[in-house]
Write an enzyme that holds these catalytic residues in place. Structure first.
Site, PDB file in Angstrom:
ATOM      1  N   ASP A   1      -0.042   5.129   0.964  1.00  0.00           N
ATOM      2  CA  ASP A   1      -0.179   6.102   2.060  1.00  0.00           C
ATOM      3  C   ASP A   1      -0.255   5.419   3.420  1.00  0.00           C
ATOM      4  O   ASP A   1      -1.054   4.510   3.632  1.00  0.00           O
ATOM      5  CB  ASP A   1      -1.448   6.944   1.846  1.00  0.00           C
TER       6      ASP A   1
ATOM      7  N   ASP B   1      -2.119  -0.440   5.787  1.00  0.00           N
ATOM      8  CA  ASP B   1      -2.468   0.146   7.081  1.00  0.00           C
ATOM      9  C   ASP B   1      -3.927   0.537   7.211  1.00  0.00           C
ATOM     10  O   ASP B   1      -4.329   1.114   8.210  1.00  0.00           O
ATOM     11  CB  ASP B   1      -1.640   1.423   7.311  1.00  0.00           C
TER      12      ASP B   1
ATOM     13  N   ASP C   1       0.865  -1.172   0.000  1.00  0.00           N
ATOM     14  CA  ASP C   1       0.000   0.000   0.000  1.00  0.00           C
ATOM     15  C   ASP C   1       0.912   1.236   0.000  1.00  0.00           C
ATOM     16  O   ASP C   1       2.098   1.131   0.345  1.00  0.00           O
ATOM     17  CB  ASP C   1      -0.847  -0.087   1.282  1.00  0.00           C
TER      18      ASP C   1
HETATM   19  O1  LIG Z   1      -4.438   3.102  -0.568  1.00  0.00           O
HETATM   20  P1  LIG Z   1      -3.511   4.175  -0.090  1.00  0.00           P
HETATM   21  O2  LIG Z   1      -2.255   4.276  -0.895  1.00  0.00           O
HETATM   22  O3  LIG Z   1      -3.223   4.043   1.387  1.00  0.00           O
HETATM   23  O4  LIG Z   1      -4.304   5.539  -0.313  1.00  0.00           O
HETATM   24  C1  LIG Z   1      -5.426   5.852   0.512  1.00  0.00           C
HETATM   25  C2  LIG Z   1      -5.661   7.335   0.464  1.00  0.00           C
HETATM   26  O5  LIG Z   1      -4.418   7.937   0.827  1.00  0.00           O
HETATM   27  C3  LIG Z   1      -4.301   9.343   0.748  1.00  0.00           C
HETATM   28  O6  LIG Z   1      -4.983   9.914   1.836  1.00  0.00           O
HETATM   29  C4  LIG Z   1      -4.423   9.571   3.095  1.00  0.00           C
HETATM   30  O7  LIG Z   1      -3.083  10.076   3.172  1.00  0.00           O
HETATM   31  C5  LIG Z   1      -2.962  11.515   3.112  1.00  0.00           C
HETATM   32  C6  LIG Z   1      -1.497  11.869   3.085  1.00  0.00           C
HETATM   33  O8  LIG Z   1      -0.813  11.344   4.176  1.00  0.00           O
HETATM   34  C7  LIG Z   1      -3.700  12.123   4.308  1.00  0.00           C
HETATM   35  O9  LIG Z   1      -3.616  13.547   4.278  1.00  0.00           O
HETATM   36  C8  LIG Z   1      -5.174  11.683   4.261  1.00  0.00           C
HETATM   37  O10 LIG Z   1      -5.856  12.156   5.407  1.00  0.00           O
HETATM   38  C9  LIG Z   1      -5.278  10.155   4.211  1.00  0.00           C
HETATM   39  O11 LIG Z   1      -6.623   9.736   4.025  1.00  0.00           O
HETATM   40  C10 LIG Z   1      -4.787   9.854  -0.575  1.00  0.00           C
HETATM   41  O12 LIG Z   1      -4.775  11.265  -0.574  1.00  0.00           O
HETATM   42  C11 LIG Z   1      -6.161   9.301  -0.940  1.00  0.00           C
HETATM   43  O13 LIG Z   1      -6.534   9.724  -2.211  1.00  0.00           O
HETATM   44  C12 LIG Z   1      -6.069   7.793  -0.919  1.00  0.00           C
HETATM   45  O14 LIG Z   1      -7.315   7.215  -1.269  1.00  0.00           O
END
Ligand SMILES: O=P(O)(O)OC[C@H]1O[C@H](O[C@H]2O[C@H](CO)[C@@H](O)[C@H](O)[C@H]2O)[C@H](O)[C@@H](O)[C@@H]1O
Length: 344
Positions: free
Chosen positions: A127, A327, A125
């Site tokens: 983020d 995560d 993954d």
């Molecule tokens: O599947 P992932 O790679 O884990 O992506 C899931 C979402 O991640 C991002 O948002 C998350 O991380 C951001 C940066 O750290 C944070 O600001 C936010 O609050 C989190 O939800 C991304 O911006 C999303 O588009 C993804 O879906």
């Protein structure tokens, strides 16, 4: 991993929905149950009177109560960090939790033993796993050390990044052409440069900077016009809510409320519901301080893992060990797929 916690212990999980996933790894996250969240949701006539759709389109968000779900989607850093826990009771809670969700790093040898003689496929993954959680989604950079680690591991095992973000965005962050990428929660899959996904519905495009072809599989492409329309509506309807960010993830949309004052979260949820209630072909899920709108198709990160294992000729093989590191709730579909490799 939340950057403020300064605490990044990946854990092996045996939580009920994924009880067999002994080799799936999640970042350290305490279960979060907040009286405050309940109190807020009880006071929120706005959200509790939103009619539930029989289609189940608003699935997990609404069934838990919007605000409870929004609140618990990313626990505050203070409860993640053992060092911040002062009372004995809190310490006990933490220890009990680590017994239930032991650190994968402390079981590293055990994992190595599971892997002996097996062909490993690695799914990561982005983020919160490769990059820290930060306030501004566009600034979730991964470190050079992390990039080198991924690059090194990809020399030995087929490696894929599976993200909720658009494929382009996650590629821009990771910037390693030798990997597989699955953006939009698995709905936009790309092979490494010069390789094929070996699927009849995949297509070849020349997007690689060295002029090499890549192969794409996009099971939700028919939803693009609808997603674009909804994106515009959401940008318009949330424009006056300070801190909200609507992110275009190509086949899905993220509505971030991390930087929105808590008193306005109900408003964010209402805007989202108002827009998507007229789109029965879209559904809503939630991640860490984010509401995510995506097509109602039978496709998720787990399906993307299965697709890639098939592409690689590694599905249903006794000697294969798929490892998924993630995560978030959306990663659990992938944990389930990996845990179905029961011979492990
Ligand atoms: O599947 P992932 O790679 O884990 O992506 C899931 C979402 O991640 C991002 O948002 C998350 O991380 C951001 C940066 O750290 C944070 O600001 C936010 O609050 C989190 O939800 C991304 O911006 C999303 O588009 C993804 O879906």
């Amino acid at each position: 991993m939340d950057i403020k916690s300064g605490h990044s212990s990946p854990v092996m999980t045996d939580s009920p929905p994924i009880s067999n996933s002994r080799l799936t790894i999640r970042q350290n996250r305490l279960p979060y149950s907040s009286a405050a969240a309940t109190a807020i949701s009880q006071n929120s006539n706005l959200l509790l009177t939103v009619p539930r759709k029989k289609t189940g389109i608003l699935d997990d968000v609404k069934s838990n109560g919007w605000l409870d779900a929004m609140k618990s989607s990313s626990p505050p850093p203070t409860i993640l960090n053992k060092d911040n826990l002062t009372s004995d009771a809190a310490d006990m809670t933490y220890r009990e939790w680590t017994l239930k969700y032991p650190s994968a790093l402390s079981s590293f040898e055990k994992i190595m033993n599971f892997g002996k003689g097996k062909r490993i496929a690695l799914f990561l993954d982005y983020d919160g796993t490769l990059s820290p959680i930060v306030e501004e989604p566009d600034c979730a950079y991964m470190s050079s050390a992390m990039r080198s680690a991924v690059q090194n591991v990809a020399k030995y095992f087929p490696t894929a990044i599976i993200s909720g973000r658009s494929r382009d965005k996650v590629y821009e962050f990771v910037n390693l052409s030798e990997l597989y990428y699955a953006g939009s929660h698995g709905m936009d899959i790309m092979s490494p440069a010069g390789e094929s996904l070996n699927h009849e519905h995949s297509r070849t495009v020349s997007v690689n900077e060295q002029g090499k072809d890549v192969n794409l599989f996009q099971p939700a492409s028919e939803f693009l016009p609808m997603i674009d329309k909804v994106l515009c509506s959401l940008i318009e309807s949330t424009k006056d809510i300070k801190g909200v960010k609507v992110e275009d993830n190509k086949f899905c949309i993220s509505v971030h409320y991390r930087n929105v004052e808590e008193k306005n979260w109900a408003l964010v949820a209402q805007c989202v519901d108002d827009v998507i209630r007229t789109y029965p072909k879209l559904r809503l899920t939630h991640g860490r301080k984010v509401l995510e709108i995506r097509p109602v198709i039978d496709w998720d990160k787990g399906k993307a893992v299965t697709f890639l294992l098939e592409s690689l000729g590694l599905n249903n093989c006794e000697d294969v060990l798929p490892i998924y590191v993630g995560d978030d709730r959306t990663d659990e579909d992938a944990f389930k797929v990996c845990s179905s490799y029961k011979h492990i």
